[in-house]
Design a protein around this motif. Structure first.
Motif, PDB file in Angstrom:
ATOM      1  N   SER A  91      40.492  32.008 -14.761  1.00 32.94           N
ATOM      2  CA  SER A  91      39.839  32.837 -13.744  1.00 32.94           C
ATOM      3  C   SER A  91      38.527  33.412 -14.277  1.00 32.94           C
ATOM      4  CB  SER A  91      40.773  33.974 -13.317  1.00 32.94           C
ATOM      5  OG  SER A  91      41.962  33.461 -12.746  1.00 32.94           O
ATOM      6  N   LEU A  92      38.517  33.779 -15.564  1.00 35.64           N
ATOM      7  CA  LEU A  92      37.275  34.272 -16.167  1.00 35.64           C
ATOM      8  C   LEU A  92      36.202  33.198 -16.190  1.00 35.64           C
ATOM      9  CD1 LEU A  92      38.395  36.483 -19.207  1.00 35.64           C
ATOM     10  CD2 LEU A  92      37.144  37.216 -17.179  1.00 35.64           C
ATOM     11  N   GLN A  93      36.605  31.966 -16.461  1.00 34.82           N
ATOM     12  CA  GLN A  93      35.631  30.873 -16.446  1.00 34.82           C
ATOM     13  C   GLN A  93      35.060  30.669 -15.047  1.00 34.82           C
ATOM     14  OE1 GLN A  93      37.871  27.617 -18.073  1.00 34.82           O
ATOM     15  NE2 GLN A  93      37.523  28.229 -20.199  1.00 34.82           N
ATOM     16  N   ASP A  94      35.935  30.765 -14.029  1.00 32.31           N
ATOM     17  CA  ASP A  94      35.444  30.668 -12.653  1.00 32.31           C
ATOM     18  C   ASP A  94      34.497  31.819 -12.332  1.00 32.31           C
ATOM     19  OD1 ASP A  94      36.991  28.429 -12.333  1.00 32.31           O
ATOM     20  OD2 ASP A  94      38.662  29.491 -11.388  1.00 32.31           O
ATOM     21  N   LEU A  95      34.831  33.025 -12.824  1.00 32.28           N
ATOM     22  CA  LEU A  95      33.962  34.184 -12.605  1.00 32.28           C
ATOM     23  C   LEU A  95      32.616  33.973 -13.284  1.00 32.28           C
ATOM     24  CD1 LEU A  95      33.545  37.055 -11.543  1.00 32.28           C
ATOM     25  CD2 LEU A  95      34.614  37.916 -13.634  1.00 32.28           C
ATOM     26  N   ASN A  96      32.613  33.393 -14.485  1.00 34.58           N
ATOM     27  CA  ASN A  96      31.352  33.115 -15.183  1.00 34.58           C
ATOM     28  C   ASN A  96      30.471  32.191 -14.355  1.00 34.58           C
ATOM     29  OD1 ASN A  96      32.297  34.634 -17.287  1.00 34.58           O
ATOM     30  ND2 ASN A  96      32.887  32.897 -18.568  1.00 34.58           N
ATOM     31  N   GLU A  97      31.089  31.129 -13.817  1.00 35.95           N
ATOM     32  CA  GLU A  97      30.314  30.189 -13.001  1.00 35.95           C
ATOM     33  C   GLU A  97      29.761  30.869 -11.755  1.00 35.95           C
ATOM     34  OE1 GLU A  97      32.737  26.853 -12.131  1.00 35.95           O
ATOM     35  OE2 GLU A  97      33.016  26.268 -14.228  1.00 35.95           O
ATOM     36  N   SER A  98      30.580  31.713 -11.122  1.00 41.32           N
ATOM     37  CA  SER A  98      30.135  32.396  -9.899  1.00 41.32           C
ATOM     38  C   SER A  98      28.998  33.363 -10.195  1.00 41.32           C
ATOM     39  CB  SER A  98      31.317  33.144  -9.268  1.00 41.32           C
ATOM     40  OG  SER A  98      32.346  32.245  -8.916  1.00 41.32           O
ATOM     41  N   VAL A  99      29.097  34.088 -11.325  1.00 43.80           N
ATOM     42  CA  VAL A  99      28.035  35.035 -11.687  1.00 43.80           C
ATOM     43  C   VAL A  99      26.735  34.294 -11.971  1.00 43.80           C
ATOM     44  CG1 VAL A  99      27.290  36.656 -13.473  1.00 43.80           C
ATOM     45  CG2 VAL A  99      29.580  36.837 -12.513  1.00 43.80           C
ATOM     46  N   GLU A 100      26.819  33.179 -12.681  1.00 44.10           N
ATOM     47  CA  GLU A 100      25.605  32.400 -12.964  1.00 44.10           C
ATOM     48  C   GLU A 100      24.975  31.885 -11.677  1.00 44.10           C
ATOM     49  OE1 GLU A 100      23.956  31.992 -15.768  1.00 44.10           O
ATOM     50  OE2 GLU A 100      25.386  33.343 -16.740  1.00 44.10           O
ATOM     51  N   ARG A 101      25.823  31.408 -10.766  1.00 47.15           N
ATOM     52  CA  ARG A 101      25.302  30.902  -9.491  1.00 47.15           C
ATOM     53  C   ARG A 101      24.683  32.039  -8.678  1.00 47.15           C
ATOM     54  NH1 ARG A 101      29.464  28.472  -8.242  1.00 47.15           N
ATOM     55  NH2 ARG A 101      30.439  29.973  -6.827  1.00 47.15           N
ATOM     56  N   LEU A 102      25.337  33.206  -8.687  1.00 47.66           N
ATOM     57  CA  LEU A 102      24.818  34.367  -7.955  1.00 47.66           C
ATOM     58  C   LEU A 102      23.491  34.830  -8.543  1.00 47.66           C
ATOM     59  CD1 LEU A 102      25.307  36.462  -5.756  1.00 47.66           C
ATOM     60  CD2 LEU A 102      26.618  37.800  -7.401  1.00 47.66           C
ATOM     61  N   ARG A 103      23.366  34.779  -9.849  1.00 48.11           N
ATOM     62  CA  ARG A 103      22.098  35.164 -10.479  1.00 48.11           C
ATOM     63  C   ARG A 103      20.959  34.253 -10.038  1.00 48.11           C
ATOM     64  NH1 ARG A 103      23.438  36.562 -16.817  1.00 48.11           N
ATOM     65  NH2 ARG A 103      23.347  38.837 -16.634  1.00 48.11           N
ATOM     66  N   GLY A 104      21.231  32.951 -10.019  1.00 52.77           N
ATOM     67  CA  GLY A 104      20.200  32.008  -9.596  1.00 52.77           C
ATOM     68  C   GLY A 104      19.789  32.217  -8.150  1.00 52.77           C
ATOM     69  N   VAL A 150      24.746  42.985  -9.555  1.00 57.78           N
ATOM     70  CA  VAL A 150      25.091  41.811 -10.368  1.00 57.78           C
ATOM     71  C   VAL A 150      25.225  42.203 -11.830  1.00 57.78           C
ATOM     72  CG1 VAL A 150      24.257  39.584 -11.209  1.00 57.78           C
ATOM     73  CG2 VAL A 150      24.098  40.137  -8.788  1.00 57.78           C
ATOM     74  N   ASP A 151      24.328  43.072 -12.318  1.00 53.72           N
ATOM     75  CA  ASP A 151      24.435  43.541 -13.704  1.00 53.72           C
ATOM     76  C   ASP A 151      25.734  44.302 -13.925  1.00 53.72           C
ATOM     77  OD1 ASP A 151      22.031  42.419 -14.382  1.00 53.72           O
ATOM     78  OD2 ASP A 151      20.865  44.243 -13.979  1.00 53.72           O
ATOM     79  N   ASP A 152      26.163  45.080 -12.915  1.00 52.58           N
ATOM     80  CA  ASP A 152      27.442  45.789 -13.031  1.00 52.58           C
ATOM     81  C   ASP A 152      28.605  44.802 -13.110  1.00 52.58           C
ATOM     82  OD1 ASP A 152      26.104  48.181 -12.935  1.00 52.58           O
ATOM     83  OD2 ASP A 152      26.422  48.482 -10.782  1.00 52.58           O
ATOM     84  N   VAL A 153      28.541  43.746 -12.294  1.00 55.12           N
ATOM     85  CA  VAL A 153      29.590  42.728 -12.323  1.00 55.12           C
ATOM     86  C   VAL A 153      29.633  42.053 -13.694  1.00 55.12           C
ATOM     87  CG1 VAL A 153      30.362  40.526 -11.357  1.00 55.12           C
ATOM     88  CG2 VAL A 153      29.549  42.326  -9.843  1.00 55.12           C
ATOM     89  N   VAL A 154      28.447  41.768 -14.250  1.00 53.45           N
ATOM     90  CA  VAL A 154      28.379  41.145 -15.566  1.00 53.45           C
ATOM     91  C   VAL A 154      29.000  42.060 -16.621  1.00 53.45           C
ATOM     92  CG1 VAL A 154      26.810  40.370 -17.386  1.00 53.45           C
ATOM     93  CG2 VAL A 154      26.387  39.723 -15.019  1.00 53.45           C
TER      94      VAL A 154
END
Length: 652
Positions: A91-104, A150-154
């Motif tokens: 789930s953390l890996q999925d969250l990492n991918e989602s955060v990266e996509r959201l940042r872009g 987004v920074d808070d989510v990170v």
């Protein structure tokens, strides 16, 4: 006299120093009244009376078994935590991918917002030029607020990762401590093999006297510790092997002298520990096994046909058959053909195996492999059909991999050859009586090559899950008598797994029919094979990828995942799927561009393509038809319709 002379006329110290090998007596003078004696000094009698052994404590064996069982339950509970941590990590890996996509995506929105900044000449303050003072709209303010969110989510994501790492480290430490505790508890049940050796010396003495032979027994490695229950159960097989070594192997003294052998025969038992196994080697320097006599008896008893061809190992394995004996006369020690079959069955029941080596006029060697303990077992976990099974690692000789064509050829011949040895091949569920199950043929197929004594077997499994140390649980009277079932284990998710011995399963009469069918030009009906369809899912949405892949996996499909068009192009270089499911709106390369690329490549032009998109306008459908798309579905799609379309495309 020499010693008396030296005491009465002692030599000078210089002369004594020159002859250090001579015995020198030193008398200690009694202490004078003014001499101080250390209170810690002890007399020789006091030292001898001091106990050197550690205190012992008698504990009920049932209590030790209960504690070992409880430590096993702790391992199961820990496995559950490890499984949850693994899911947490995914789930953390999925969250990492989602955060990266959201940042872009947020960065693109910010760029668009910057280009729409209000001009000072239109609504702003005329005092400043637009290059001198930026003025923001509410839209631009929202993008900055989103960036902070987004920074808070990170920050939360990083905190979760740190927590996961700490929990994983704690579980690893707890696993190490639990394993150490388990091993110490098991050691309490262990006793040195030497505690039973005196009995073996007596058996050799008695048997040799009864047969008028001279035999010496040599035991090496008797300090190796073994589970008391294993030692108790292996005593009888070892006794029988020792009697056989004297009765069948060791020649009479006159005959040994004629063969230029020592008059006294040698029987040896050697023990060594390798990993979680104890290897007992029992050998003699007698005349070896008479394979000609063994074959004659096997033919007489109907165990083999007169014209049947067997190699040396197969002939020697016949001595474990019930009723077979090479002695022409029946005595109180041998000749009845009862015993060797019991020896093998007892060793197999312990989760071990026995091998034979023999050379004419040089002797016979039996090599017995036994587990250190019966409480814990090293296994190989496999998935076949609808179930997961555990196979004892001690029986697994090699893990073999075959492609589709090679596996189909092996099924036609009912066997494979490895290291010049033939291994009968069977799909594991068929060995368990589930003949309606069909093997799952993939591009790479895993086979387990099993070896127990002189018996060999190759089993085809759908999936190899890896090695696992399991706590063996009692399976109760219902399954305890089932051949080939050696126990059960409880996994971390609560699933109950049977520990099986496929080599023992193949000896059942029902299973022999699988191996007796003569080779034919096609796979036999009971081993009909099918290939799982391969479906490629191309979508940038994580949710769609997960839902669709789970649906297809439940239906028995092999699923390939691509996040966008370029990833799909790379996958197509290695794998050609049966059907592609493609989204239209994707970054880097959209669905239409991907389909155009697929259709223009001769290797992939014939792949059936299903579009699944929220864009269902006539313009999109028309372009899909022009590109040769087979089916166009809108989001959300109907699962039944999708599966029907896939089945129809694969069938065509």
């Amino acid at each position: 006299n020499d010693r008396i002379d030296r005491i009465q006329n002692p030599r000078p110290a210089e002369e004594q120093a020159k002859t250090p090998n001579d015995e020198t007596l030193v008398a200690e003078a009694p202490p004078t009244p003014d001499m101080k004696v250390s209170p810690s000094a002890k007399s020789t009698e006091e030292i001898l009376d001091t106990p050197t052994q550690k205190p012992l404590l008698r504990v009920n064996a049932e209590l030790i078994d209960h504690l070992v069982n409880e430590s096993g339950e702790m391992s199961i509970a820990r496995s559950k935590v490890e499984a949850q941590l693994y899911n947490f990590k995914e789930s953390l890996q999925d969250l990492n991918e989602s955060v990266e996509r959201l940042r872009g995506q947020l960065r693109e929105v910010e760029i668009q917002a910057e280009t729409q900044m209000k001009s000072q000449t239109q609504e702003g303050d005329p005092t400043f030029d637009p290059l001198e003072f930026d003025q923001f709209t509410r839209f631009q303010e929202l993008t900055r607020l989103m960036a902070e969110s987004v920074d808070d989510v990170v920050t939360v994501q990083q905190s979760l990762q740190a927590t996961h790492s700490a929990a994983e480290e704690a579980v690893t430490q707890q696993s190490r401590m639990n394993r150490q505790l388990q091993q110490e508890l098991i050691r309490i049940r262990n006793v040195p093999f030497g505690s039973a050796t005196e009995h073996f010396y007596g058996i050799i003495r008695q048997t040799a006297n009864d047969l008028n032979k001279k035999v010496n027994l040599d035991i090496q490695g008797d300090d190796i510790e073994i589970d008391r229950s294993v030692l108790d159960r292996i005593n009888s097989p070892l006794e029988h092997l020792l009697r056989n070594a004297v009765a069948h192997g060791i020649e009479e003294p006159t005959q040994r002298l004629q063969l230029d052998k020592p008059e006294i025969g040698e029987v040896a038992i050697k023990l060594k520990q390798e990993g979680n196994e104890v290897i007992i080697t029992l050998s003699d320097d007698g005349n070896g096994l008479d394979t000609t006599r063994i074959r004659e008896e096997a033919v007489r008893l109907g165990l083999i046909q007169d014209d049947e061809t067997l190699d040396k190992d197969q002939l020697m394995a016949l001595i474990f058959s019930h009723g077979l004996s090479t002695n022409k006369e029946v005595t109180s020690i041998s000749g009845r053909g009862i015993g060797m079959d019991v020896v093998k069955n007892e060793i197999t029941a312990l989760g071990g195996r026995i091998e034979i080596q023999s050379e004419a006029n040089k002797g016979t060697t039996f090599i017995i492999y036994l587990p250190l303990t019966l409480a814990v077992a090293q296994t190989v976990m496999v998935h076949a059909g609808k179930n997961t099974y555990a196979v004892r690692a001690v029986t697994v000789e090699h893990i073999y991999e075959l492609d589709t064509d090679a596996l189909n050829t092996a099924y036609e011949n009912h066997q494979i050859t490895f290291n010049e040895k033939n291994y009968p091949l069977v799909y594991l569920p068929h060995l368990l009586g589930e003949t309606q199950q069909v093997p799952d043929i993939k591009r790479h197929n895993r086979l387990l090559l099993l070896h127990s004594g002189t018996l060999r077997l190759a089993i085809h499994v759908d999936e190899l899950l890896g090695n696992s140390e399991v706590v063996v649980k009692n399976i109760g009277p219902q399954l305890s008598q089932a051949p080939g079932v050696e126990g059960a284990a409880i996994m971390g998710d609560g699933e109950i797994i049977l520990i099986i011995n496929p080599v023992k399963l193949m000896q059942r009469e029902e299973a022999q029919e699988i191996f007796t069918t003569p080779p034919v030009s096609a796979s036999p009906p009971q081993q009909e094979v099918t290939t799982r369809p391969t479906i490629m899912v191309v979508d940038d949405s994580l949710t769609v990828r997960k839902v669709t892949s789970r649906l297809l996996e439940r239906e028995g499909c092999e699923v390939l995942i691509a996040k966008e068009g370029l990833s799909a192009i790379k996958l197509l270089q290695d794998v050609i799927p049966d059907v592609m499911l493609v989204d239209l709106e994707m970054p880097q390369m959209n669905g239409f561009e991907l389909i155009r690329n697929v259709r223009n490549n001769p290797k992939t032009a014939q792949i059936p393509i299903i579009i699944i998109s929220s864009r269902t306008a006539d313009k999109h459908r028309k372009m899909a038809d022009e590109l040769g798309v087979n089916v166009f579905l809108g989001k959300p799609y109907n699962e039944k319709d999708l599966l029907e379309h896939i089945a129809q495309l694969i069938k065509n």
